[in-house]
Structure formats: structure tokens, C-alpha cells
Design an enzyme around this catalytic site. Structure first.
Site, PDB file in Angstrom:
ATOM      1  N   HIS A 167       0.835  -1.193   0.000  1.00 57.93           N
ATOM      2  CA  HIS A 167       0.000   0.000   0.000  1.00 57.93           C
ATOM      3  C   HIS A 167       0.874   1.249   0.000  1.00 57.93           C
ATOM      4  O   HIS A 167       2.085   1.179   0.183  1.00 57.93           O
ATOM      5  CB  HIS A 167      -0.930   0.020   1.211  1.00 57.93           C
ATOM      6  CG  HIS A 167      -2.128  -0.864   1.080  1.00 57.93           C
ATOM      7  ND1 HIS A 167      -2.090  -2.211   1.375  1.00 57.93           N
ATOM      8  CD2 HIS A 167      -3.388  -0.608   0.655  1.00 57.93           C
ATOM      9  CE1 HIS A 167      -3.287  -2.742   1.152  1.00 57.93           C
ATOM     10  NE2 HIS A 167      -4.083  -1.783   0.722  1.00 57.93           N
ATOM     11  N   LYS A 171      -0.491   4.849   4.574  1.00 52.15           N
ATOM     12  CA  LYS A 171      -1.382   3.928   5.284  1.00 52.15           C
ATOM     13  C   LYS A 171      -0.891   3.716   6.710  1.00 52.15           C
ATOM     14  O   LYS A 171       0.289   3.443   6.936  1.00 52.15           O
ATOM     15  CB  LYS A 171      -1.482   2.592   4.543  1.00 52.15           C
ATOM     16  CG  LYS A 171      -2.513   1.642   5.144  1.00 52.15           C
ATOM     17  CD  LYS A 171      -2.764   0.451   4.223  1.00 52.15           C
ATOM     18  CE  LYS A 171      -3.750  -0.537   4.833  1.00 52.15           C
ATOM     19  NZ  LYS A 171      -5.062   0.077   5.109  1.00 52.15           N
ATOM     20  N   GLY A 177      -6.385  -4.619   6.408  1.00 52.65           N
ATOM     21  CA  GLY A 177      -7.547  -5.413   6.773  1.00 52.65           C
ATOM     22  C   GLY A 177      -7.854  -6.488   5.755  1.00 52.65           C
ATOM     23  O   GLY A 177      -8.297  -7.594   6.104  1.00 52.65           O
TER      24      GLY A 177
END
Length: 278
Positions: A167, A171, A177
Site C-alpha cells: 500500500h 497507510k 484489513g
């Protein structure tokens, strides 16, 4: 959109985290939807976007809805909260939604297995209102989770399982998740307890890989929207399933689809699998 959907009253949406990366895309996509109506936008008290027009903050022009911090006035009965923020404000908003009969579509991540009390509270709040909770609203990821369970059961214990995710540098939580949910799905399919077999990073001399461990590794780089790979490897071959998100609108469109779906649902805790079910 079907003729029935066009004839139905517009769904009243409250966008929380409205000035964030995902919140801004939710606002923009609601504006272009035709069957959804932005009625309120929320941010944390003191946020520099409070008081500004939500559409202007999202870069889509004036929408006539100012970003506010008053949850009580924003969340009222029959409105649908769409939230991508942090666990603590999300729980605050869910408590209000359960109290007044608003529904909720939650894409907030950070509700990890290490926070069982938060997960338990969400389940309890879902006894009073309809909550759709998913760490990833992508239709493609939802399908991938179904496929992963089939792959894990077919390959069994002979294959090592490794989950990697990448990511953007901004983040805050790790693993994502989605990566955690992928690991949970595989563990459930293989009859394993992820809390006992999960491995999160390796260093030094950890020794030979155990047969039943499921590893989850996180990378943070530049502006990567999101990439997840689950690798099943054995002696002689490796099989991988990868999902790449090219922009955040794929998550926003999934959240809007969930908002349309949940508006008529009774109290309960739902997932994107429920939204996409025939």
C-alpha cells in the site's frame, strides 16, 4: 441502474472521513450516482476541512453540503453512514447509528484480531441496526475471498501459504484489513486458528518454516493504492492469486452498492459477500 432503482427514493448518505482519500471519492461518486444523495459529511473536530463544501474538498464542485463535526445532527434515522476512517471514530458513529436507527457501511480497517473488544462491540451494535462491515469493498476482492477458500481446501496442508500486501506510504495500519481477512479465510478453510499460526514478518534466524504457519507480510511504497497476493507453494510449484486496485473508485463504487443494498435490511452484521449474493 434498473427502472425500479430509478423510481426508488434517493438513499440519504452521510460520508464520514469526508476529506480523506477514500471519503473524498465517496463524495464524488455519490454526486455522480443519480440514486444517492449526500445529506451530511463528517470530519474530526478541528480538521481544516470543517466548514468547507464537501464537493469542493473532493474536487467535484459545490454540492451544498458543508463538512461538519456534529455526529448527532448528521446521523438520524434511515440515513446510511459510509465510513472509511479509524476504529475509534467509527465506533463512536456506529453507537449513534444503532441508537437512532441509521444504517452503516463500514470500510474502516484496523479492527484486527488483537482488538476483540472492538469486534465484539460492533457485533452487539448490529443487534440494533444493519451494519455492513468489510475491510475491502472491491467486488473483485470479494470474489477473490470466495476463490481463496476453494483453493485452500483443494491444496490442503501440502502447500505453504504466504500473504503479501503493498500500500501507499501514508497507510497507518499493517497488515491491511484485506490481507488479514484473506489469511482468516484460508485459515478457516484449512481448519487452523490464525491467532496460533499467523506469522507477521521474519528476521534473524527464525528457523525452518513450520508446515501450518500462515505468513502475512506488509510493504509500504509511494502511492500504491493496494495490491494483495496469496501464494500457495509446495515442492515443485507455486500457485498465486493477486488482486491489484488501480484507483480508489473501485472501493467507492462497492461501498455505494452496499449502501443501496443495506437500506432495506433488518438489523444484523453483514459482509460484501451478502451484498453480492444472488
Amino acid at each position: 441502474m434498473t427502472a425500479a432503482e430509478r423510481a426508488a427514493p434517493a438513499v440519504s448518505v452521510v460520508a464520514a472521513g469526508a476529506a480523506g482519500r477514500m471519503g473524498s471519492r465517496i463524495v464524488a461518486c455519490v454526486r455522480d450516482s443519480g440514486d444517492l444523495r449526500l445529506v451530511a459529511a463528517l470530519e474530526a473536530p478541528g480538521h481544516p476541512a470543517v466548514g468547507r463544501d464537501a464537493g469542493e474538498v473532493a474536487g467535484v464542485g459545490t454540492m451544498g453540503v458543508s463538512i461538519g463535526a456534529d455526529v448527532t445532527s448528521a446521523l438520524v434515522r434511515d440515513r446510511v453512514l459510509i465510513e472509511f476512517s479509524a476504529p475509534e471514530p467509527t465506533l463512536e458513529h456506529l453507537r449513534r447509528a444503532a441508537e437512532v436507527g441509521a444504517r452503516a457501511v463500514i470500510g474502516t480497517t484496523g479492527f484486527t484480531p488483537a482488538q476483540p473488544a472492538q469486534r465484539a462491540e460492533i457485533g452487539e451494535l448490529a443487534r440494533s441496526t444493519a451494519i455492513m462491515l468489510s475491510p475491502n469493498m472491491s467486488v473483485g476482492v470479494t470474489l477473490a475471498l470466495q476463490v481463496l477458500a476453494t483453493m485452500a481446501r483443494a491444496l490442503g496442508d501440502d502447500y505453504d501459504v504466504e500473504v503479501t500486501e503493498i500500500h501507499h506510504r501514508f497507510k497507518k495500519d499493517a497488515p491491511s484489513g484485506t490481507a488479514l481477512r484473506m489469511a482468516e479465510v484460508v485459515a478457516e478453510a484449512l481448519g487452523r486458528d490464525l491467532s496460533a499460526v499467523g506469522v507477521y514478518g521474519r528476521e534473524g534466524v527464525p528457523g525452518e518454516r513450520s508446515r501450518k504457519e500462515i505468513a502475512v507480510m506488509s510493504l509500504r511504497s509511494g502511492d500504491v493504492v493496494g495490491e494483495h497476493t496469496v501464494s500457495f507453494g509446495t515442492l515443485g510449484e507455486r500457485l498465486e492469486l493477486t488482486h491489484r486496485a488501480h484507483n480508489r473508485d473501485t472501493f467507492a463504487r462497492g461501498a455505494l452498492r452496499a449502501a443501496r443494498w443495506i437500506v432495506a435490511r433488518p438489523p444484523g452484521l453483514y459482509s460484501m459477500q451478502d451484498v453480492l449474493a444472488p
